[in-house]
Design a protein around this motif. Structure first.
Motif, PDB file in Angstrom:
ATOM      1  N   ALA A 378      -2.425   8.851   7.933  1.00  0.00           N
ATOM      2  CA  ALA A 378      -1.095   9.006   8.514  1.00  0.00           C
ATOM      3  C   ALA A 378      -1.099   9.992   9.681  1.00  0.00           C
ATOM      4  CB  ALA A 378      -0.100   9.456   7.443  1.00  0.00           C
ATOM      5  N   ALA A 379      -1.951  11.028   9.577  1.00  0.00           N
ATOM      6  CA  ALA A 379      -2.037  12.023  10.647  1.00  0.00           C
ATOM      7  C   ALA A 379      -2.895  11.536  11.812  1.00  0.00           C
ATOM      8  CB  ALA A 379      -2.605  13.331  10.103  1.00  0.00           C
ATOM      9  N   ARG A 380      -3.914  10.716  11.501  1.00  0.00           N
ATOM     10  CA  ARG A 380      -4.832  10.227  12.532  1.00  0.00           C
ATOM     11  C   ARG A 380      -5.044   8.726  12.345  1.00  0.00           C
ATOM     12  NH1 ARG A 380      -9.275  15.230  12.298  1.00  0.00           N
ATOM     13  NH2 ARG A 380      -7.760  16.875  12.805  1.00  0.00           N
ATOM     14  N   PRO A 381      -3.997   7.950  12.555  1.00  0.00           N
ATOM     15  CA  PRO A 381      -4.086   6.510  12.277  1.00  0.00           C
ATOM     16  C   PRO A 381      -5.070   5.807  13.203  1.00  0.00           C
ATOM     17  CG  PRO A 381      -2.038   7.030  13.409  1.00  0.00           C
ATOM     18  CD  PRO A 381      -2.664   8.345  13.045  1.00  0.00           C
ATOM     19  N   THR A 382      -5.591   4.700  12.717  1.00  0.00           N
ATOM     20  CA  THR A 382      -6.550   3.916  13.493  1.00  0.00           C
ATOM     21  C   THR A 382      -5.863   2.958  14.460  1.00  0.00           C
ATOM     22  OG1 THR A 382      -6.638   2.270  11.718  1.00  0.00           O
ATOM     23  CG2 THR A 382      -8.261   4.048  11.648  1.00  0.00           C
ATOM     24  N   VAL A 383      -4.541   2.916  14.410  1.00  0.00           N
ATOM     25  CA  VAL A 383      -3.726   2.155  15.352  1.00  0.00           C
ATOM     26  C   VAL A 383      -2.698   3.129  15.931  1.00  0.00           C
ATOM     27  CG1 VAL A 383      -4.041  -0.010  14.095  1.00  0.00           C
ATOM     28  CG2 VAL A 383      -2.081   1.453  13.557  1.00  0.00           C
ATOM     29  N   PRO A 384      -2.029   2.805  17.037  1.00  0.00           N
ATOM     30  CA  PRO A 384      -1.042   3.732  17.590  1.00  0.00           C
ATOM     31  C   PRO A 384       0.019   4.129  16.564  1.00  0.00           C
ATOM     32  CG  PRO A 384      -1.541   2.021  19.186  1.00  0.00           C
ATOM     33  CD  PRO A 384      -2.229   1.619  17.907  1.00  0.00           C
ATOM     34  N   ALA A 385       0.220   5.420  16.430  1.00  0.00           N
ATOM     35  CA  ALA A 385       1.136   5.923  15.398  1.00  0.00           C
ATOM     36  C   ALA A 385       2.546   5.383  15.574  1.00  0.00           C
ATOM     37  CB  ALA A 385       1.151   7.449  15.426  1.00  0.00           C
ATOM     38  N   ALA A 386       2.974   5.185  16.816  1.00  0.00           N
ATOM     39  CA  ALA A 386       4.329   4.697  17.070  1.00  0.00           C
ATOM     40  C   ALA A 386       4.534   3.285  16.540  1.00  0.00           C
ATOM     41  CB  ALA A 386       4.621   4.729  18.571  1.00  0.00           C
ATOM     42  N   GLY A 387       3.433   2.577  16.271  1.00  0.00           N
ATOM     43  CA  GLY A 387       3.543   1.219  15.774  1.00  0.00           C
ATOM     44  C   GLY A 387       3.695   1.108  14.274  1.00  0.00           C
ATOM     45  N   LEU A 388       3.504   2.210  13.531  1.00  0.00           N
ATOM     46  CA  LEU A 388       3.637   2.176  12.073  1.00  0.00           C
ATOM     47  C   LEU A 388       5.123   2.123  11.721  1.00  0.00           C
ATOM     48  CD1 LEU A 388       0.980   4.872  11.103  1.00  0.00           C
ATOM     49  CD2 LEU A 388       0.698   2.397  11.144  1.00  0.00           C
ATOM     50  N   LEU A 389       5.569   1.048  11.098  1.00  0.00           N
ATOM     51  CA  LEU A 389       7.016   0.919  10.868  1.00  0.00           C
ATOM     52  C   LEU A 389       7.425   0.916   9.404  1.00  0.00           C
ATOM     53  CD1 LEU A 389       7.663  -2.321  10.057  1.00  0.00           C
ATOM     54  CD2 LEU A 389       7.190  -2.608  12.466  1.00  0.00           C
ATOM     55  N   ALA A 390       6.490   0.701   8.468  1.00  0.00           N
ATOM     56  CA  ALA A 390       6.835   0.728   7.042  1.00  0.00           C
ATOM     57  C   ALA A 390       5.555   0.834   6.228  1.00  0.00           C
ATOM     58  CB  ALA A 390       7.604  -0.524   6.638  1.00  0.00           C
ATOM     59  N   ASP A 391       5.674   1.427   5.044  1.00  0.00           N
ATOM     60  CA  ASP A 391       4.555   1.461   4.096  1.00  0.00           C
ATOM     61  C   ASP A 391       5.042   0.986   2.740  1.00  0.00           C
ATOM     62  OD1 ASP A 391       1.973   2.165   2.892  1.00  0.00           O
ATOM     63  OD2 ASP A 391       3.088   3.793   1.936  1.00  0.00           O
ATOM     64  N   PHE A 392       4.300   0.043   2.160  1.00  0.00           N
ATOM     65  CA  PHE A 392       4.518  -0.386   0.781  1.00  0.00           C
ATOM     66  C   PHE A 392       3.292   0.053  -0.011  1.00  0.00           C
ATOM     67  CE2 PHE A 392       6.905  -3.959   3.004  1.00  0.00           C
ATOM     68  CZ  PHE A 392       8.140  -3.358   2.803  1.00  0.00           C
ATOM     69  N   ASN A 393       3.512   0.933  -0.987  1.00  0.00           N
ATOM     70  CA  ASN A 393       2.377   1.538  -1.692  1.00  0.00           C
ATOM     71  C   ASN A 393       2.334   1.112  -3.157  1.00  0.00           C
ATOM     72  OD1 ASN A 393       0.110   3.426  -1.788  1.00  0.00           O
ATOM     73  ND2 ASN A 393       1.420   4.643  -3.130  1.00  0.00           N
ATOM     74  N   MET A 394       1.121   0.809  -3.613  1.00  0.00           N
ATOM     75  CA  MET A 394       0.867   0.471  -5.014  1.00  0.00           C
ATOM     76  C   MET A 394      -0.015   1.528  -5.652  1.00  0.00           C
ATOM     77  SD  MET A 394       2.108  -2.259  -3.784  1.00  0.00           S
ATOM     78  CE  MET A 394       0.862  -2.553  -2.552  1.00  0.00           C
ATOM     79  N   ASP A 395       0.495   2.166  -6.677  1.00  0.00           N
ATOM     80  CA  ASP A 395      -0.300   3.124  -7.444  1.00  0.00           C
ATOM     81  C   ASP A 395       0.045   2.918  -8.913  1.00  0.00           C
ATOM     82  OD1 ASP A 395      -1.726   5.195  -8.513  1.00  0.00           O
ATOM     83  OD2 ASP A 395      -0.627   6.793  -7.514  1.00  0.00           O
ATOM     84  N   MET A 396      -0.889   2.339  -9.654  1.00  0.00           N
ATOM     85  CA  MET A 396      -0.687   1.991 -11.064  1.00  0.00           C
ATOM     86  C   MET A 396       0.719   1.421 -11.280  1.00  0.00           C
ATOM     87  SD  MET A 396      -0.901   5.740 -12.886  1.00  0.00           S
ATOM     88  CE  MET A 396       0.505   6.868 -12.886  1.00  0.00           C
ATOM     89  N   PHE A 397       0.948   0.256 -10.691  1.00  0.00           N
ATOM     90  CA  PHE A 397       2.281  -0.349 -10.800  1.00  0.00           C
ATOM     91  C   PHE A 397       2.539  -0.898 -12.204  1.00  0.00           C
ATOM     92  CE2 PHE A 397      -0.470  -3.756  -9.243  1.00  0.00           C
ATOM     93  CZ  PHE A 397      -0.019  -4.912  -9.861  1.00  0.00           C
ATOM     94  N   LEU A 398       1.547  -0.842 -13.062  1.00  0.00           N
ATOM     95  CA  LEU A 398       1.661  -1.075 -14.506  1.00  0.00           C
ATOM     96  C   LEU A 398       2.147  -2.474 -14.885  1.00  0.00           C
ATOM     97  CD1 LEU A 398       2.940   2.369 -15.863  1.00  0.00           C
ATOM     98  CD2 LEU A 398       0.595   1.545 -15.581  1.00  0.00           C
ATOM     99  N   PRO A 399       1.361  -3.503 -14.569  1.00  0.00           N
ATOM    100  CA  PRO A 399       1.699  -4.856 -15.018  1.00  0.00           C
ATOM    101  C   PRO A 399       1.312  -5.065 -16.479  1.00  0.00           C
ATOM    102  CG  PRO A 399      -0.333  -4.899 -13.770  1.00  0.00           C
ATOM    103  CD  PRO A 399       0.166  -3.483 -13.713  1.00  0.00           C
ATOM    104  N   LEU A 400       2.046  -4.412 -17.348  1.00  0.00           N
ATOM    105  CA  LEU A 400       1.774  -4.461 -18.786  1.00  0.00           C
ATOM    106  C   LEU A 400       2.761  -5.353 -19.526  1.00  0.00           C
ATOM    107  CD1 LEU A 400       1.304  -0.604 -19.305  1.00  0.00           C
ATOM    108  CD2 LEU A 400      -0.464  -2.274 -18.723  1.00  0.00           C
ATOM    109  N   VAL A 401       3.859  -5.689 -18.864  1.00  0.00           N
ATOM    110  CA  VAL A 401       4.948  -6.468 -19.460  1.00  0.00           C
ATOM    111  C   VAL A 401       5.346  -7.545 -18.456  1.00  0.00           C
ATOM    112  CG1 VAL A 401       5.784  -4.495 -20.820  1.00  0.00           C
ATOM    113  CG2 VAL A 401       6.689  -4.887 -18.509  1.00  0.00           C
TER     114      VAL A 401
END
Length: 532
Positions: A378-401
């Protein structure tokens, strides 16, 4: 969130549009998702500790899968964004912790009474008074300041994790983050921090946390990126032994917890004991890589804007044995999220109609070490920072049910919440608010690094009806498997639920990538201030 009368129609149209875009594309399925989990959470990868051989194997696998799916390298000509780190481990044989009262020194047992953090603190000694300051939060926007009227100069602050319910969960989580808390403590002149968990919100049993204390912490080799430094000492105290801290104090630990659970103001007072410590660390250089791929946008005018889909690739490696098992496989945390990202990448790339904006897939390292990979990207993106418009993050989203409800941290903060409502409704999924805001999930995974750089974000978990069997299953997972060797391939999962989640996420990414306008922070959101 209020829905307009047209919402069902919009949802139906969105589903038809998404279905058309997926035409002739292979539908995500539970078997393909699970195949990724099986590799990433296998014993052969030894828990994917950041910088380890197991992590390098995981990064190589993810790179191969992105390439095979037709996703282009996202770090120049490479898929790998390398990061230089420093590994730091507490040398317990040369470290000690004591409480001193009326001239008598009472030695504390490391691992039993308390844990000295390897992530924060400095080599050397500390001998300072202790002051209890409630939650240790300074939240000017909500008129809450635990530092008001307290002299912390040269002292160690004792805090109870959590926050007042009158403060919104996102705002509470932001000010409760390590970097914000340390900033407030430094301004107040404190030299150290002692943290106590509210027993009501404990996720990892003390024995498991104590076993993990011998694992090294990590930080950036570039000191300018290390936001949470500046305390001489950081300690986590075993709440079951809190009477040692509060012996002779005007309030007991139990009474303070009762006030917190009743959402009543807590007193602030000096404790009768001083904290005395000797701290020794050993350090070593280390390297690890984020894996980044890009699906270029189909619209030349919009292709320079990016929807980011992220998940952390690391887990905690090999540690103290539990029932004879030393490998912390991290199947749900977070092979499940990485597998979801790979399946979304395959789905979008195989669609006949490609998204108008680009979609960037970021599988990041060092989340378990303090969101290091996401912070670096996020601090040193590999693409132009101004182009980052949204983040969808998955961290143990728990598909248990079965996937009937979704919790999305951050849904109230930006227009992404409305997009999610629309897409989730089309998939027959109900959007729920955060059921446990005092766990501060909004700042505890990689989406927070993007938020701090002004990028609107959502992070996802499976939800359930309150009081249901499914809710008990989800809550029980933390007690039984979170950061334990039992988070492995033998646990029961709902593969069809995972596949349905992937389908929804792919449609959400497509919806945002094709929208006429970029996502924006809501006018009422505290996080608007980070917008660039």
């Amino acid at each position: 969130m209020r829905r307009s009368p047209r919402t069902p129609l919009l949802a139906a149209l969105a589903l038809l549009s998404a279905s058309a875009a997926r035409a002739e594309a292979p539908a995500p399925n539970g078997a393909s998702w699970w195949k990724h989990v099986e590799f990433l959470a296998s014993d052969a990868l030894q828990g994917r500790d950041t910088g380890s051989e197991g992590y390098r194997k995981a990064a190589a696998y993810v790179t191969e899968q992105l390439s095979a799916a037709g996703v282009k390298p996202g770090a120049g000509d490479s898929y790998l964004q390398e990061v230089e780190l420093v590994s730091r481990r507490l040398v317990e044989e040369r470290s000690r912790l004591s409480l001193v009262r009326e001239g008598k020194e009472n030695r504390l047992t490391l691992g039993k009474d308390a844990i000295i953090s390897s992530r924060m603190g400095e080599v050397g000694s500390v001998d300072a008074p202790l002051v209890f300051i409630g939650y240790g939060l300074s939240i000017p926007e909500a008129g809450h300041d635990d530092f008001a009227g307290v002299d912390l100069q040269g002292k160690v602050a004792v805090v109870l994790m959590g926050g007042p319910e009158k403060v919104s969960s996102a705002l509470r989580a932001h000010h409760g983050s390590t970097s914000e808390r340390v900033k407030a403590l430094k301004q107040a002149g404190a030299v150290g921090l002692v943290m106590l968990q509210n027993p009501k919100f404990v996720e990892v049993p003390w024995e498991r946390a104590a076993g993990a204390r011998k694992k090294p912490a990590m930080m950036f080799a570039d000191a300018a990126l290390n936001e949470d430094q500046g305390m001489k000492l950081s300690v986590v105290f075993n709440h079951a032994h809190a009477q040692k801290l509060f012996a002779g104090a005007p309030h007991t630990f139990e009474s303070l917890v009762a006030l917190a659970n009743a959402d009543k103001p807590m007193p602030k007072f000096e404790l009768p004991s001083r904290l005395k410590a000797e701290v020794a660390f050993e350090t070593a250089p280390l390297k690890a890589s984020n894996v980044v791929g890009v699906l270029p946008g189909s619209d030349p005018k919009l292709a320079g804007e990016y929807v980011v889909i992220s998940a952390h690739l690391d887990h905690v490696g090999v540690g103290e044995p539990v029932k004879g098992d030393r490998i912390y496989n991290g199947a749900m945390d977070n092979a499940s999220g990485v597998a979801a990202v790979l399946e979304v990448a395959r789905t979008l790339q195989a669609s006949v109609e490609k998204p108008k904006r680009s979609v960037l897939f970021a599988l990041v390292m060092g989340e378990e070490k303090g969101l290091l990979g996401a912070k670096y990207f996020a601090a040193r993106p590999t693409v132009p920072a101004a182009g980052l418009l949204a983040d969808f993050n998955m961290d143990m989203f728990l598909p248990l049910v079965p996937f009937t409800h979704v919790v999305a941290y951050g849904q109230e903060e930006s227009t992404l919440g409305a997009s999610l409502e629309q897409v989730a409704a089309a998939h027959g999924v109900k959007v729920q608010p955060d059921p446990q805001p005092n766990r501060m999930g909004f700042v505890r995974s990689d989406q927070y690094a993007f938020i701090r750089e002004g990028v609107p974000a959502l992070a996802f978990k499976f939800g359930a009806e309150p009081g249901s069997k499914e809710e008990q299953t989800l809550r029980g997972w933390y007690r039984e498997r979170y950061h334990a060797p039992s988070d492995d391939l033998a646990q029961p999962v709902n593969k069809e639920g995972a596949a349905k989640f992937v389908r929804m996420l792919a449609d959400l990414a497509r919806t945002v990538a094709n929208a006429p306008e970029r996502p924006r922070w809501n006018d009422t959101s505290f996080f608007r201030r980070f917008a660039k």
